[in-house]
Design an enzyme around this catalytic site. Structure first.
Site, PDB file in Angstrom:
ATOM      1  NE  ARG A   1      -6.301  -9.381   1.168  1.00 22.70           N
ATOM      2  CZ  ARG A   1      -5.521  -8.339   1.398  1.00 22.70           C
ATOM      3  NH1 ARG A   1      -5.110  -7.585   0.381  1.00 22.70           N
ATOM      4  NH2 ARG A   1      -5.133  -8.027   2.625  1.00 22.70           N
ATOM      5  CB  VAL A   2     -11.138  -6.477  -1.377  1.00 23.82           C
ATOM      6  CG1 VAL A   2     -11.033  -4.978  -1.067  1.00 23.82           C
ATOM      7  CG2 VAL A   2     -11.465  -6.689  -2.856  1.00 23.82           C
ATOM      8  N   GLY A   3      -8.462  -6.101   0.660  1.00 26.57           N
ATOM      9  CA  GLY A   3      -8.060  -5.746   2.011  1.00 26.57           C
ATOM     10  C   GLY A   3      -8.695  -4.444   2.463  1.00 26.57           C
ATOM     11  CG  ASP A   4      -6.341  -1.830   4.977  1.00 21.35           C
ATOM     12  OD1 ASP A   4      -5.629  -2.630   4.345  1.00 21.35           O
ATOM     13  OD2 ASP A   4      -5.909  -0.749   5.417  1.00 21.35           O
TER      14      ASP A   4
ATOM     15  CB  THR B   1      -0.885   0.060   1.265  1.00 21.97           C
ATOM     16  OG1 THR B   1      -1.674  -1.115   1.351  1.00 21.97           O
ATOM     17  CG2 THR B   1      -1.803   1.262   1.245  1.00 21.97           C
TER      18      THR B   1
ATOM     19  CB  THR C   1       0.698   0.386   5.040  1.00 18.78           C
ATOM     20  OG1 THR C   1       1.312  -0.507   4.108  1.00 18.78           O
ATOM     21  CG2 THR C   1       1.648   0.615   6.192  1.00 18.78           C
ATOM     22  N   GLY C   2      -0.200  -2.578   5.554  1.00 15.48           N
ATOM     23  CA  GLY C   2       0.048  -3.847   6.215  1.00 15.48           C
ATOM     24  C   GLY C   2      -1.023  -4.872   5.910  1.00 15.48           C
ATOM     25  CB  VAL C   3      -1.985  -8.017   7.637  1.00 14.49           C
ATOM     26  CG1 VAL C   3      -3.016  -9.125   7.433  1.00 14.49           C
ATOM     27  CG2 VAL C   3      -0.578  -8.575   7.442  1.00 14.49           C
ATOM     28  N   GLY C   4      -4.288  -6.034   5.701  1.00 14.43           N
ATOM     29  CA  GLY C   4      -5.527  -5.271   5.703  1.00 14.43           C
ATOM     30  C   GLY C   4      -6.659  -5.875   6.486  1.00 14.43           C
TER      31      GLY C   4
END
Length: 331
Positions: A219-222, A191, A242-245
């Protein structure tokens, strides 16, 4: 008639008695407004972004210095990374999902709370600009998949092959084991989030990503989720992640940080609390990275992360600086 006149006079007197305390009460409320809402006497433009993307903040500063809006600054700033094939976590050259498809997510939010986002979109190089079109040209906030892609074509965006040879070869190598274990830090940080304040004191933000490498298709994160990967309140400030959403989504992280600033916390204090909320839900497993950055109406900034290694880049009249972030887990 006398009774009507009596009731009318009584109502007038009662209204006057009620109005005075109410007026005084309203005046008292004004006195306890959060100090963070106080506008500085001299507003200085500033742009910050997750990680050490100096070319992105340089572009945003170029817009701000010329008197441009914070919205234009964040869009043009993150577009630099979307166009950089060497950045394998954003835009062209982003690492694909496990099926070999590069899918992009992005959102943008302006000073008035307007926002737009695209999710799991293929074949378009600048998802942040498509997100802005969603915000400005449709009654919607989010468009996903093929619908987002078709909308982009209708708005004049060109079809682009996002999978570079480098990312393709790395994906083919990964397929030999198909082991899915996200790397903690910048190698797979996935991100760029950017926040800016312009000469008028208005705040905007943008966030864009190609997501976790070799993720499940769809897959969609934050990152494109308003309130999770990005949130802006022009009276208070903004935050991005940022990171593991998945972990940011579970705590509505960016919204939480802005609300903590509304309650009087500094950007630094708010970011620290945001990370601690995530830690509290993952007591038995902290082998992942989350990083938050935030800015308030005064232009004060802050950041915090789980693992050492996260930084954020800032450009203002004070200079162009890369700030190492403090972390919950020490090295």
């Amino acid at each position: 008639m006398k009774r009507r006149k009596f009731l009318k006079n009584s109502s007038t007197i009662t209204a006057g008695l009620v109005s005075a305390p109410l007026l005084a009460s309203c005046q008292d409320i004004k006195k306890v407004e959060p100090k963070v809402n106080d506008t500085p006497t001299e507003i200085k433009p500033i742009a910050i972004c997750t990680w050490n993307f100096e070319n992105a903040t340089a572009k945003a500063w170029e817009v701000l210095k010329a008197g441009g809006s914070a919205l234009d600054a964040v869009e043009q700033g993150v577009m630099v990374e979307e166009a950089d094939e060497n950045n394998q976590t954003v835009g062209i050259g982003g690492r694909p999902d496990r099926n070999g498809n590069v899918t992009l997510d992005s959102c943008i939010m302006d000073k008035d709370g307007n926002c737009g986002a695209v999710l799991c979109m293929q074949n378009i190089a600048h998802p942040v600009s498509v997100a802005r079109k969603v915000m400005e040209d449709t009654p919607h906030v989010m468009l996903a998949g093929k619908g987002a892609e078709q909308f982009a074509y209708e708005k004049g965006f060109e079809k682009v092959n996002l999978l570079t040879e480098k990312s393709k070869q790395e994906w083919l190598e990964w397929k030999k084991t198909s082991q899915y274990k996200p790397i903690i830090n910048i190698e797979n940080h996935d991100t760029i989030g950017m926040l800016a304040i312009d000469r008028n004191g208005d705040i905007s933000g943008a966030c864009t990503t190609s997501g976790m490498a070799y993720k499940y298709a769809g897959r969609v994160g934050d990152s494109p989720i308003i309130g999770a990967g990005l949130f802006v309140d022009n009276e208070i400030g903004g935050a991005t992640a940022t990171g593991v959403g998945e972990e940011v989504v579970r705590t509505v992280g960016s919204f939480l940080i802005v609300e903590l600033m509304r309650q009087g916390k500094s950007p630094q204090e708010a970011c620290e609390e945001g990370v601690k909320r995530i830690i509290a839900k993952n007591k038995d497993n902290t082998d992942f990275q989350i990083g938050f950055i935030a800015i308030n109406k005064k232009g004060e900034t802050g950041s915090f992360c789980i693992q050492p290694g996260f930084t954020y880049r800032q450009y203002s009249e004070a200079g162009h600086i890369n700030h190492p972030s403090d972390s919950f887990i020490k090295s």
